[in-house]
Design a protein around this motif. Structure first.
Motif, PDB file in Angstrom:
ATOM      1  N   LEU A 228       5.863  -1.894  -9.942  1.00  0.00           N
ATOM      2  CA  LEU A 228       5.141  -1.523  -9.915  1.00  0.00           C
ATOM      3  C   LEU A 228       4.814  -0.287  -9.916  1.00  0.00           C
ATOM      4  CD1 LEU A 228       3.023  -2.658  -7.211  1.00  0.00           C
ATOM      5  CD2 LEU A 228       2.552  -3.474  -9.886  1.00  0.00           C
ATOM      6  N   ILE A 229       6.448   0.609  -9.899  1.00  0.00           N
ATOM      7  CA  ILE A 229       6.778   2.598 -10.298  1.00  0.00           C
ATOM      8  C   ILE A 229       7.524   1.927 -11.829  1.00  0.00           C
ATOM      9  CG2 ILE A 229       6.802   3.914  -9.170  1.00  0.00           C
ATOM     10  CD1 ILE A 229       6.683   3.137  -6.367  1.00  0.00           C
TER      11      ILE A 229
ATOM     12  N   THR B 245       7.917  12.699  -9.712  1.00  0.00           N
ATOM     13  CA  THR B 245       7.835  12.738  -8.421  1.00  0.00           C
ATOM     14  C   THR B 245       8.706  13.863  -7.930  1.00  0.00           C
ATOM     15  OG1 THR B 245       6.003  10.484  -8.032  1.00  0.00           O
ATOM     16  CG2 THR B 245       6.804  11.882  -6.223  1.00  0.00           C
TER      17      THR B 245
ATOM     18  N   ALA C  21       8.832  -2.429  -6.242  1.00  0.00           N
ATOM     19  CA  ALA C  21       8.504  -0.775  -6.586  1.00  0.00           C
ATOM     20  C   ALA C  21       9.491  -1.775  -8.098  1.00  0.00           C
ATOM     21  CB  ALA C  21       9.956  -0.531  -5.830  1.00  0.00           C
TER      22      ALA C  21
ATOM     23  N   PHE D  67       0.722  -1.284   0.057  1.00  0.00           N
ATOM     24  CA  PHE D  67       0.101   0.179   0.058  1.00  0.00           C
ATOM     25  C   PHE D  67       0.965   1.215   0.309  1.00  0.00           C
ATOM     26  CE2 PHE D  67      -1.886   3.466   2.822  1.00  0.00           C
ATOM     27  CZ  PHE D  67      -3.210   3.421   1.763  1.00  0.00           C
ATOM     28  N   SER D  68       2.437   1.377   0.650  1.00  0.00           N
ATOM     29  CA  SER D  68       2.653   2.395   0.663  1.00  0.00           C
ATOM     30  C   SER D  68       3.548   2.575  -0.839  1.00  0.00           C
ATOM     31  CB  SER D  68       3.748   2.194   2.050  1.00  0.00           C
ATOM     32  OG  SER D  68       3.338   1.710   3.605  1.00  0.00           O
ATOM     33  N   LEU D  69       3.798   1.319  -1.529  1.00  0.00           N
ATOM     34  CA  LEU D  69       3.974   1.922  -2.576  1.00  0.00           C
ATOM     35  C   LEU D  69       3.671   2.586  -3.909  1.00  0.00           C
ATOM     36  CD1 LEU D  69       5.743  -1.793  -4.031  1.00  0.00           C
ATOM     37  CD2 LEU D  69       7.000  -0.045  -3.130  1.00  0.00           C
ATOM     38  N   THR D  70       2.596   3.103  -3.040  1.00  0.00           N
ATOM     39  CA  THR D  70       1.766   3.623  -4.130  1.00  0.00           C
ATOM     40  C   THR D  70       1.215   5.803  -3.621  1.00  0.00           C
ATOM     41  OG1 THR D  70      -0.304   3.347  -2.595  1.00  0.00           O
ATOM     42  CG2 THR D  70       0.067   1.896  -4.743  1.00  0.00           C
ATOM     43  N   THR D  71       1.845   5.165  -2.801  1.00  0.00           N
ATOM     44  CA  THR D  71       1.783   7.199  -2.070  1.00  0.00           C
ATOM     45  C   THR D  71       3.715   7.681  -2.650  1.00  0.00           C
ATOM     46  OG1 THR D  71       1.204   5.857   0.499  1.00  0.00           O
ATOM     47  CG2 THR D  71       2.021   8.253   0.212  1.00  0.00           C
ATOM     48  N   SER D  72       2.922   8.515  -3.660  1.00  0.00           N
ATOM     49  CA  SER D  72       4.643   9.164  -3.707  1.00  0.00           C
ATOM     50  C   SER D  72       5.398  10.200  -2.709  1.00  0.00           C
ATOM     51  CB  SER D  72       3.746  10.491  -4.916  1.00  0.00           C
ATOM     52  OG  SER D  72       2.375  11.480  -4.409  1.00  0.00           O
TER      53      SER D  72
ATOM     54  N   TRP E 210       7.772   8.400  -1.478  1.00  0.00           N
ATOM     55  CA  TRP E 210       8.468   8.425  -1.863  1.00  0.00           C
ATOM     56  C   TRP E 210       9.584   9.322  -1.819  1.00  0.00           C
ATOM     57  CZ3 TRP E 210       5.960   7.433  -7.205  1.00  0.00           C
ATOM     58  CH2 TRP E 210       5.111   6.319  -7.629  1.00  0.00           C
TER      59      TRP E 210
ATOM     60  N   THR F 273       9.394  -5.722  -1.395  1.00  0.00           N
ATOM     61  CA  THR F 273       9.336  -4.259  -1.669  1.00  0.00           C
ATOM     62  C   THR F 273      10.004  -3.619  -3.110  1.00  0.00           C
ATOM     63  OG1 THR F 273       8.607  -4.128   0.678  1.00  0.00           O
ATOM     64  CG2 THR F 273       9.220  -2.077  -0.790  1.00  0.00           C
TER      65      THR F 273
END
Length: 372
Positions: free
Chosen positions: A306-307, A315, A303, A220-225, A228, A299
């Motif tokens: 997905l990113i 970002t 990453a 879930f934290s991976l989707t929070t810019s 980043w 993770t």
């Protein structure tokens, strides 16, 4: 009946009792040693007798307040009840004498010996293969057993063959001997042996639910810019501090939430309670560290999948490379570990308590020799 069978029956028999207490890790070592002990005794002590090895379990919660002497007294009673000639106890209790780790102790008068497995370090089975036959031979010789020819057991014999043993103390002619480790290296070996006996892999499996939850938090934290950007702003020192705080919080919360801290009382001396607590902390630290490595690898892979690099560059407003993905996985793994400390109370009580060094659940599937 063949002549070989006839001669075998007329050979004197010596029965050796091998007791594991508590019946957990020591039972695993005792089972493997018992399968070959008779042959080793014939080879190292006397080939002209029939060696019979009988296994048994000691108490699930062995006596703590009397140290090695209490174990030897209990073992002597067990030896007499079972009609064993000599008996050896393998235990995972960290024993001490004069504030030095005790590796083994013999009593020729009681015809028993005790071996502390943690004091042998990591390679415990290899060490007991050398130690136990020597102790049995010495017990029989010191007890003037006529079935074993007198042997000149050099005091330095075991100390030269077993690295864990620093020296022998006691009077050789009385048969009351203690084999002790060195004060510094012996303590280090004792702590590593305690972690080995406590089986950190079992603690790691006990934290499986926690690891799944932490992986979900990390995903879930991976989707929070914002995370980043926070990871990009923090330096390596701060990231390391956050990681250490997260792991420390998780270990502390596991100990508090599941009551894993051993408290000194009438039955548990303060020194033994401290050793139990150190063993528990080291076991949980190793288990959580391995969990963190698994979390970090998962993770980082997520990453990378997905990113997209262009999204991360937009970002962070600069070109990115593989170190940015490593930093991102680092900060997310650390934050997820802190969150996992809160969720660790959801773990099964029994599986987590198994990480406590002084806790030994009632074993299943095994039956003591005396109950058969």
């Amino acid at each position: 009946m063949s002549s070989d069978d006839h001669s075998e029956q007329h050979r004197p028999e010596i029965v050796v009792g091998l007791v594991a207490t508590p019946p957990d890790h020591p039972a695993q070592v005792a089972a493997r040693l018992a399968a070959e002990l008779a042959d080793r005794l014939a080879e190292q002590v006397n080939a002209d007798v029939r060696w019979t090895v009988q296994q048994g379990w000691g108490d699930v919660s062995p006596r703590r307040d009397g140290g090695a002497e209490a174990l030897l007294d209990d073992l002597a009673r067990r030896r007499a009840d079972e009609n064993w000639d000599v008996a050896v106890c393998l235990t995972d209790l960290p024993l001490h004498t004069d504030r030095m780790p005790l590796v083994a102790q013999t009593s020729a008068q009681r015809r028993v010996a005790v071996v502390s497995l943690p004091a042998l370090g990591l390679r415990q089975l290899r060490a007991v293969r050398t130690v136990v036959p020597d102790l049995v031979g010495r017990l029989l010789t010191d007890a003037s057993d006529q079935r074993v020819p007198p042997a000149d057991w050099e005091p330095a014999g075991l100390t030269s063959r077993v690295p864990a043993i620093g020296r022998m103390v006691g009077e050789g002619h009385t048969g009351e001997l203690r084999y002790v480790a060195s004060r510094l290296i012996g303590r280090v070996r004792l702590l590593t042996g305690m972690v080995r006996a406590n089986r950190p892999g079992r603690a790691l499996l006990g934290l499986s639910k926690l690891l799944v939850g932490v992986l979900g938090t990390a995903a879930f934290s991976l989707t929070t810019s914002t995370i980043w950007q926070v990871g990009d702003a923090l330096g390596g020192l701060r990231l390391a501090v956050i990681m250490l705080l997260g792991l420390t919080a998780l270990v502390a919360w596991l100990i508090v939430a599941h009551d894993l801290w051993e408290k000194p009382d009438r039955e548990t001396p303060a020194e033994l309670a401290r050793m139990f607590n150190v063993g528990t902390i080291l076991t949980l630290t190793l288990a959580t560290a391995v969990s963190y490595v698994v979390l970090f690898a998962g993770t980082l892979l997520a990453a990378a999948l997905l990113i997209d690099t262009s999204v991360l560059e937009q970002t962070l407003k600069r070109p990115v490379d593989v170190t940015d993905y490593l930093t991102l996985a680092w900060i997310i793994s650390s934050l997820a570990t802190v969150g996992g400390a809160i969720g660790s109370g959801l773990e099964d009580e029994e599986t987590v308590r198994a990480a406590a060094y002084g806790y030994h659940p009632e074993p299943g599937g095994w039956k003591d020799q005396k109950d058969r």
